[in-house]
Design an enzyme around this catalytic site. Structure first.
Site, PDB file in Angstrom:
ATOM      1  CB  ALA A 121      -8.775  -2.729   5.094  1.00  0.00           C
ATOM      2  CG  ASP A 130       9.280  -1.735   5.761  1.00  0.00           C
ATOM      3  OD1 ASP A 130       9.427  -1.672   6.792  1.00  0.00           O
ATOM      4  OD2 ASP A 130      10.614  -2.383   5.572  1.00  0.00           O
ATOM      5  CG  HIS A 131       4.486  -0.612   9.231  1.00  0.00           C
ATOM      6  ND1 HIS A 131       4.455  -2.157   8.382  1.00  0.00           N
ATOM      7  CD2 HIS A 131       4.925  -0.534  10.742  1.00  0.00           C
ATOM      8  CE1 HIS A 131       4.572  -2.980   9.766  1.00  0.00           C
ATOM      9  NE2 HIS A 131       4.783  -1.449  11.148  1.00  0.00           N
ATOM     10  CG  HIS A 139       9.393  -3.953   9.095  1.00  0.00           C
ATOM     11  ND1 HIS A 139       9.180  -3.712   8.326  1.00  0.00           N
ATOM     12  CD2 HIS A 139       9.045  -5.008   9.801  1.00  0.00           C
ATOM     13  CE1 HIS A 139       8.002  -3.668   7.551  1.00  0.00           C
ATOM     14  NE2 HIS A 139       7.681  -4.364   8.948  1.00  0.00           N
TER      15      HIS A 139
END
Length: 492
Positions: A16, A179-180, A242
């Site tokens: 965060a 999934d960044h 990823h």
């Protein structure tokens, strides 16, 4: 976008602070948040509103300096954020939270739309979802959406169990699995690259492509994540999600502008065509490694087994390389090489598409997608060297976007979730099929049927990973020192 309330569980955590609040602040500055918009930041710590907002302010000052930010608007953003202390394991706390949220939404004239973001330990996912339902928080007259971080399970069985429990509360179209890497602008541009450029579209298949290499290397070690990482390893932390997603995005067919459902179907067709590995095949196609003593940028670093919190005889993989084949006509016989590792000699994520060599040219054409930390694309061609008849020289054409103007992946993904666009989120079918492909590797690792190769920190990984390509007549395209053409111009 519709007016909405975002309930952020785990608001005092590292993710965060480093990613989510900076992304939300940039969206606020760029007027990409709905109006009105309210963030209920949920954590266990007994903090006052002023203390929590001071922490958010510090994180924004620390992590938004890479791009121009108007910090004069910081107080207006912080007014959108309210801290709420609660223990997420206590069912009664959700009833109180529900009353608090309903009251706040009424005061702010916010519609009955709620985005639940779980930035917490995965073992809390199912319990939070169940309590959202029993408390009535997840029952709305508008929409409700659930965003969850990886890992989604630790193997196929646990992933299925978690999906079943979440499915008792939320429909599949309401679940946004993050999934960044899918939020990286250059990854999202892969479809456009292939669909609107005939020169690329025509050669993006087996008659012209020799191999595809996908690398995600890190210079850092496990840092404070040793307790998590020693139970996870590189295969669960990076390969199953990823790297497989990057392979799918590279291989999928994109005929034009596609809906989220069409993208999902194309991705599923690719992952279903990934040639399965029997347990006896794993040793032939997968390399696992673990870093030993070495140095990073001239600074000595310890071996993985000497990291605090790591078992002295740990067999956990900090490096994985794999060779996979996609049994579709357009990719038949083209190896995809995936590689990821910690304590390697560079921080870089890139996709290298190597074309088949002509008889005249010694060096092949390359299409290189630079995913991070610098983003861009390099196309390498061969031309006759001026004034030197008969000699060819490699020439690169580079696209280097202004890095300061590129949105971060969490900005992209948060905005898409707020709009209800699931294009760049993993569907359950993808997650399940990915775990199914990885299962034989996990079993082989657990039974130590694949050697654990040690590699010095600060190198490109174990020699066995090089031999994996040499068997097919290829080599890895390495770091900037060894292959300067793979570095965007601005990063040299």
């Amino acid at each position: 976008m519709d007016s909405m309330t975002m309930l952020l569980f785990g608001a005092t955590g590292d993710l965060a602070a480093r990613k989510l609040f900076p992304a939300l602040f940039r969206m606020f500055l760029d007027q990409k948040l709905p109006e009105p918009f309210w963030i209920v930041a949920i954590g266990r710590r007994a903090w006052s509103q002023s203390r929590f907002r001071s922490r958010v302010e510090k994180s924004l000052l620390d992590f938004c300096q890479d791009r121009s930010a108007d910090f004069s608007r910081l107080p207006a953003f912080l007014q959108r954020v309210e801290y709420y202390e609660m223990d997420v394991r206590q069912p009664q706390a959700y009833l109180n939270l529900h009353q608090y949220v309903r009251s706040g939404e009424g005061e702010r004239l916010i519609g009955d739309n709620r985005l639940f973001y779980l930035s917490v330990s995965p073992d809390l996912f199912a319990g939070i979802a169940g309590n959202l339902q029993s408390s009535g928080l997840s029952q709305t007259n508008g929409w409700r959406r659930l965003m969850i971080e990886k890992p989604f399970g630790s193997d196929l069985a646990s992933a299925r169990d978690l999906n079943r429990k979440l499915g008792e509360v939320f429909a599949e179209e309401e679940i946004y699995r993050i999934d960044h890497y899918l939020g990286k602008p250059m990854v999202q541009s892969l479809g456009t690259l292939k669909s609107v450029n005939p020169i690329i579209h025509a050669v993006w298949n087996s008659p012209y492509i020799a191999n595809v290499q996908i690398t995600a290397s890190e210079t850092i070690g496990v840092e404070e994540r040793s307790a998590y990482y020693d139970q996870t390893g590189a295969i669960r932390d990076m390969l199953q999600n990823h790297l497989l997603q990057l392979a799918i995005m590279t291989a999928m067919h994109v005929p034009g502008r596609m809906t989220a459902e069409e993208v999902r179907a194309e991705k599923r067709s690719v992952i279903e065509a990934m040639r399965p590995l029997g347990q006896e095949d794993v040793r032939l196609h997968v390399v696992r490694g673990q870093y030993s003593n070495g140095s990073i940028d001239g600074t000595p670093v310890c071996a993985y087994r000497d990291e605090a919190g790591v078992a002295p005889r740990s067999m956990t993989d900090t490096f994985v390389a794999a060779r996979l084949f996609i049994d579709l006509p357009r990719w038949q016989g083209v190896p995809f090489y995936l590689r990821t590792g910690k304590r390697m000699n560079e921080k870089s994520t890139r996709i290298v598409v190597q074309c088949k060599s002509s008889e005249e040219a010694e060096l092949p054409n390359l299409v290189v997608i630079h995913v991070s930390p610098n983003q861009g694309m390099t196309l390498r061609l061969n031309l006759h060297a001026p004034g030197m008849p008969g000699q060819l020289e490699p020439v690169e054409m580079a696209y280097v976007p202004n890095q300061k103007h590129l949105p971060e992946s969490y900005e992209m993904l948060l905005a898409e979730a707020m709009r209800g666009d699931r294009t760049h989120f993993a569907h359950w079918e993808e997650v399940e099929l990915a775990w199914r492909w990885v299962e034989p590797i996990l079993a082989a690792f657990a039974e130590n049927r694949v050697p654990l190769h040690h590699y010095p920190a600060g190198t490109n990984g174990p020699d066995a990973a090089n031999r994996l390509l040499e068997e097919d007549g290829f080599t890895w395209w390495l770091d900037p020192e060894d292959e300067p053409l793979l570095t965007p111009v601005h990063a040299r």
